[in-house]
Design a protein around this motif. Structure first.
Motif, short mmCIF file in Angstrom:
data_model
loop_
_atom_site.label_atom_id
_atom_site.label_comp_id
_atom_site.label_asym_id
_atom_site.label_seq_id
_atom_site.Cartn_x
_atom_site.Cartn_y
_atom_site.Cartn_z
N UNK A 77 2.98 -13.49 -27.45
CA UNK A 77 3.17 -12.16 -28.02
C UNK A 77 4.66 -11.95 -28.29
N UNK A 78 4.94 -11.22 -29.36
CA UNK A 78 6.31 -10.88 -29.69
C UNK A 78 6.40 -9.42 -30.05
N UNK A 79 7.54 -8.82 -29.73
CA UNK A 79 7.73 -7.40 -30.06
C UNK A 79 9.00 -7.22 -30.89
N UNK A 80 9.06 -6.08 -31.54
CA UNK A 80 10.25 -5.66 -32.27
C UNK A 80 10.17 -4.16 -32.46
N UNK A 81 11.32 -3.51 -32.54
CA UNK A 81 11.38 -2.07 -32.78
C UNK A 81 12.50 -1.81 -33.78
N UNK A 82 12.27 -0.85 -34.68
CA UNK A 82 13.29 -0.55 -35.68
C UNK A 82 13.13 0.89 -36.12
N UNK A 83 14.26 1.53 -36.35
CA UNK A 83 14.27 2.91 -36.85
C UNK A 83 14.71 2.90 -38.30
N UNK A 84 13.90 3.52 -39.15
CA UNK A 84 14.28 3.65 -40.56
C UNK A 84 13.67 4.93 -41.12
N UNK A 85 14.40 5.58 -42.01
CA UNK A 85 13.92 6.79 -42.66
C UNK A 85 13.48 7.86 -41.65
N UNK A 86 14.26 7.95 -40.56
CA UNK A 86 14.07 8.96 -39.51
C UNK A 86 12.80 8.78 -38.70
N UNK A 87 12.17 7.62 -38.78
CA UNK A 87 11.00 7.31 -37.96
C UNK A 87 11.28 6.06 -37.14
N UNK A 88 10.65 5.99 -35.98
CA UNK A 88 10.79 4.82 -35.11
C UNK A 88 9.46 4.08 -35.09
N UNK A 89 9.50 2.80 -35.37
CA UNK A 89 8.29 2.00 -35.40
C UNK A 89 8.49 0.73 -34.59
N UNK A 90 7.48 0.36 -33.84
CA UNK A 90 7.52 -0.87 -33.06
C UNK A 90 6.21 -1.63 -33.26
N UNK A 91 6.28 -2.94 -33.13
CA UNK A 91 5.09 -3.76 -33.35
C UNK A 91 5.02 -4.86 -32.31
N UNK A 92 3.80 -5.21 -31.95
CA UNK A 92 3.53 -6.37 -31.10
C UNK A 92 2.55 -7.26 -31.85
N UNK A 93 2.95 -8.50 -32.05
CA UNK A 93 2.11 -9.47 -32.75
C UNK A 93 1.66 -10.53 -31.75
N UNK A 94 0.37 -10.86 -31.79
CA UNK A 94 -0.18 -11.91 -30.96
C UNK A 94 -0.57 -13.09 -31.85
N UNK A 95 -0.14 -14.29 -31.46
CA UNK A 95 -0.48 -15.50 -32.22
C UNK A 95 -1.04 -16.55 -31.27
N UNK A 96 -1.73 -17.51 -31.86
CA UNK A 96 -2.24 -18.64 -31.08
C UNK A 96 -2.00 -19.92 -31.86
N UNK A 97 -1.66 -20.99 -31.16
CA UNK A 97 -1.41 -22.27 -31.80
C UNK A 97 -2.68 -22.77 -32.47
N UNK A 98 -2.51 -23.36 -33.64
CA UNK A 98 -3.64 -23.88 -34.40
C UNK A 98 -3.17 -25.12 -35.13
N UNK A 99 -3.54 -26.29 -34.63
CA UNK A 99 -3.07 -27.56 -35.16
C UNK A 99 -1.54 -27.56 -35.23
N UNK A 100 -0.96 -27.70 -36.44
CA UNK A 100 0.50 -27.76 -36.54
C UNK A 100 1.15 -26.39 -36.74
N UNK A 101 0.31 -25.37 -36.80
CA UNK A 101 0.84 -24.03 -37.04
C UNK A 101 0.31 -23.03 -36.04
N UNK A 102 0.28 -21.78 -36.48
CA UNK A 102 -0.25 -20.72 -35.62
C UNK A 102 -1.15 -19.82 -36.45
#
Length: 716
Positions: free
Chosen positions: A576-601
């Protein structure tokens, strides 16, 4: 006081009983010079109530999919105590009396929140006062309900239409009382989009749908090298095509330069397009085959990263502190040029008439900016131009750049005809303008397990410089403060912080793209914060919380951690990875979940949390955030725009791929009701997506990706 009678005389609306403007609450836009700052907005909309009780809103924000045709009337309906069905929308036409009219910078609701509500509240008070006088009762005994003023004691009522004419004679209240949030019936509630049925059944009118009697069609041949000059034209085969009328030289006016072009004029679009394909144009490309190259551009950005940039802001002596730091690191993060690729390509109809007046039908993001550009290019006065704004089939910033509109102006003037210019998808992708490719050179250090030093050196072409010619060679881009300054991110780097800038110029045309620089620099900032967290031996979430004192930011991250189950132990190969950023007077954060799949994710899930303050419709907030997730992922893992030997390598969607439905991950959107002033919604959800993905890939694989886009099926 607003001149209602003058407005009555000039408006095309009939059965007029009452017109109310909000110039009492905002500066008169006709008295100020319209500036190019996308978020520096002043509003002067009008509401109109006729003697039949019809309510009309002159909406100053074109709808390009962001939902302004529901959001703006919702603000009015709330204060007027009517349902949305009772508010008719008329699009503004660019004239100064309506103030700033550009949909951009996620500004519609946050800029109109007070003016539109005050206009509605003022109208409500004036109607209430009129009814009270007729009944000879105290105003306190009267209230608005469903398009009527009702007397509480007797139950008798008068419709707004019955009161409109007398109400129009009253002074506009300067400080009408707004409803409290607890009393909202529309704002903040789920409401059906009344405009959806027409859009899904094909009844809605977009620019491509407009058909004006007597018009001719133009398909334009642009130079493959953008700025090539015409050496010769062979139109022999083109003129054999039925429907083709003529072939004419024309031009593409851009803010930073003009380029030559050739237009095929025909009685129908198919003939114009066939004629374009048959036309043979030889181009004098000068040195563009050698100089117009994205590789050379990025080589220059990496060279700039080795040098000092122009200092934008600094706390402490970063260079000295960095030099002596024991735990430190640095990295470069790259983002590509990107096309906007709206589903509806650029198009415009222009009729330059014999009397010198001009009428326009076009899907433009801002009729005021379009009016400014047309007047400047055609050397006419605003009163000589009429702009009819249609719905926009997507834009993302592209349709506030009016090269396609000015092409139609030039052709109509030359041909003395009503001309419809339509760009093909190939025109749209190969000609730009684009989101500028950018490089972030980042340095940072940690002390005692905490991130205490951070330097972001932003490098690339300046939109303010190229589009608005508003950047001096020794000046840092002023838009940086709204993107990457610690004041915006609220990160407290206790020892030292620095923001610097280097302008690497290019003749590749650039303009804002959804979330503007935030989509470029959020990638570098939030991935590098993760690098520093790992250097400090800290959990990435905790490392951020350690340097955030702002309660709204902390609430967004803590909510994200809860909703995304951040602390759960994942099996090997997942991350899992997270990030947070404020733009245009709003605050947004995201968490992305990935899983390995052969040579990629594989991207399994995206959880997004947004604090946009007060909002109009939560369903629209979620829809816009979902769109931001898809667009953010697309910009990370699909194609960028590249130029080789002066020519764009991508021509259509087979080379500039978009994320497909079957590739989209599961998405969860959570809205925080902070009660803060409204922020933007159309763009803030995008900046955290790519860095959250990059951080998730590192968590799952140990591979740190620093260059976008990348092949998710083969990350190496």
């Amino acid at each position: 006081m607003t001149s209602r009678r003058n407005f009555l005389k000039t408006t095309s609306l009939t059965t007029f009983g009452f017109a109310l403007g909000v110039s009492s609450f905002a500066k008169d836009a006709t008295l100020k010079k319209i500036t190019p700052a996308i978020v520096s907005l002043e509003i002067n909309p009008f509401i109109i109530i006729d003697t039949a009780g019809n309510i009309t809103l002159v909406n100053p924000r074109p709808d390009m999919g962001q939902g302004s045709t529901q959001a703006v009337p919702s603000l009015l309906a709330e204060e007027l105590e009517v349902t949305l069905e009772k508010v008719k929308i008329v699009q503004s036409d660019g004239k100064g009396k309506y103030g700033d009219q550009t949909s951009g910078g996620s500004s519609s609701v946050r800029a109109l929140w007070q003016p539109i509500r005050k206009a509605g509240a003022a109208a409500r008070e004036m109607l209430t006062e009129t009814a009270a006088k007729r009944w000879n009762v105290p105003i306190s005994e009267c209230f608005a309900q469903d398009g009527k003023i009702v007397h509480r004691g007797s139950g008798k009522s008068l419709t707004y239409g019955e009161l409109a004419d007398d109400a129009s004679k009253l002074e506009i209240p300067k400080n009408p009382k707004l409803k409290e949030a607890k009393d909202f019936k529309i704002i903040g509630k789920y409401n059906k989009r009344l405009d959806v049925p027409e859009r899904v059944t094909g009844k809605a009118v977009y620019g491509l749908d407009v058909d004006v009697p007597g018009m001719v069609y133009a398909s334009i041949v642009h130079s493959p090298m953008l700025h090539g000059k015409i050496a010769s034209i062979d139109d022999t085969e083109t003129k054999k095509i039925a429907g083709v009328l003529q072939v004419v030289r024309t031009e593409r006016p851009m803010p930073h330069r003009k380029s030559e072009a050739v237009a095929v004029i025909a009685t129908n679009w198919w003939a114009a397009l066939k004629g374009k394909k048959a036309l043979k144009v030889q181009w004098d490309n000068g040195n563009y085959d050698k100089t117009l190259s994205t590789q050379k551009y990025f080589d220059a950005t990496y060279e700039a990263a080795k040098k000092e940039g122009i200092n934008y802001e600094e706390k402490g002596d970063f260079s000295a502190k960095y030099a002596s730091a024991k735990q430190k690191t640095e990295a470069n993060y790259e983002t590509p040029f990107l096309a906007h690729a709206p589903i509806e390509p650029e198009n415009a109809i222009v009729h330059v008439k014999d009397d010198g007046t001009i009428e326009i039908w076009a899907p433009v993001q801002g009729p005021d900016w379009a009016l400014r550009d047309v007047c400047g290019y055609m050397n006419v006065k605003p009163e000589q131009v009429k702009i009819n704004v249609t719905l926009l089939g997507g834009a993302f910033g592209r349709k506030a750049y009016h090269d396609f509109l000015l092409e139609a102006c030039h052709l109509s003037k030359e041909l003395k005809k009503n001309v419809k210019v339509t760009w093909t998808r190939e025109d749209d992708i190969t000609q730009g303008p684009y989101r500028p490719g950018m490089l972030s050179h980042l340095q940072g250090f940690v002390e005692n397990g905490k991130i205490t030093g951070f330097h972001h050196h932003a490098i690339g072409e300046s939109i303010a410089g190229q589009v608005f010619k508003g950047l001096k060679d020794d000046e840092a881009d002023p838009w940086l403060t709204g993107e990457i300054s610690p004041e915006n991110s609220k990160y407290n780097f206790a020892t030292a912080s620095k923001i610097s800038w280097t302008n690497v110029k290019t003749d590749i045309p650039v303009v804002w793209w959804r979330s503007v620089y935030a989509s470029n620099f959020g990638w570098g900032q939030e991935c590098f914060i993760d690098e520093l967290a790992h250097l400090a031996g800290k959990d990435p979430l905790q490392a951020r919380l350690d340097i955030l004192s702002d309660e709204r930011f902390r609430k967004v991250l803590e909510t994200l951690a809860e909703k995304a189950n951040w602390k759960e132990k994942l099996p090997a190969g997942q991350g899992k990875g997270i990030a947070v950023f404020r733009s245009f007077d709003s605050i947004s954060a995201a968490c992305v979940t990935v899983s390995k799949q052969e040579n990629g994710v594989k991207i399994d899930k995206v959880v997004s949390v947004i604090d946009c303050g007060y909002y109009v419709n939560p369903d629209n907030v979620k829809a816009q955030t979902e769109g931001n997730i898809v667009m953010g992922l697309t910009s990370a893992i699909k194609d960028g725009i590249t130029f080789t030997n002066g020519v764009c390598d991508q021509t259509n969607f087979h080379q500039f791929n978009l994320m497909r439905i079957n590739e989209a991950p599961k998405m969860e959107i959570h809205i925080i009701d902070s009660g803060a002033n409204p922020g933007g919604v159309g763009e803030p959800g995008l900046p955290p997506i790519a860095p959250a993905l990059g951080n998730a890939i590192f968590a799952a694989t140990g591979k740190r990706i620093r260059k976008l886009p990348f092949d998710i099926s083969n990350i190496g």
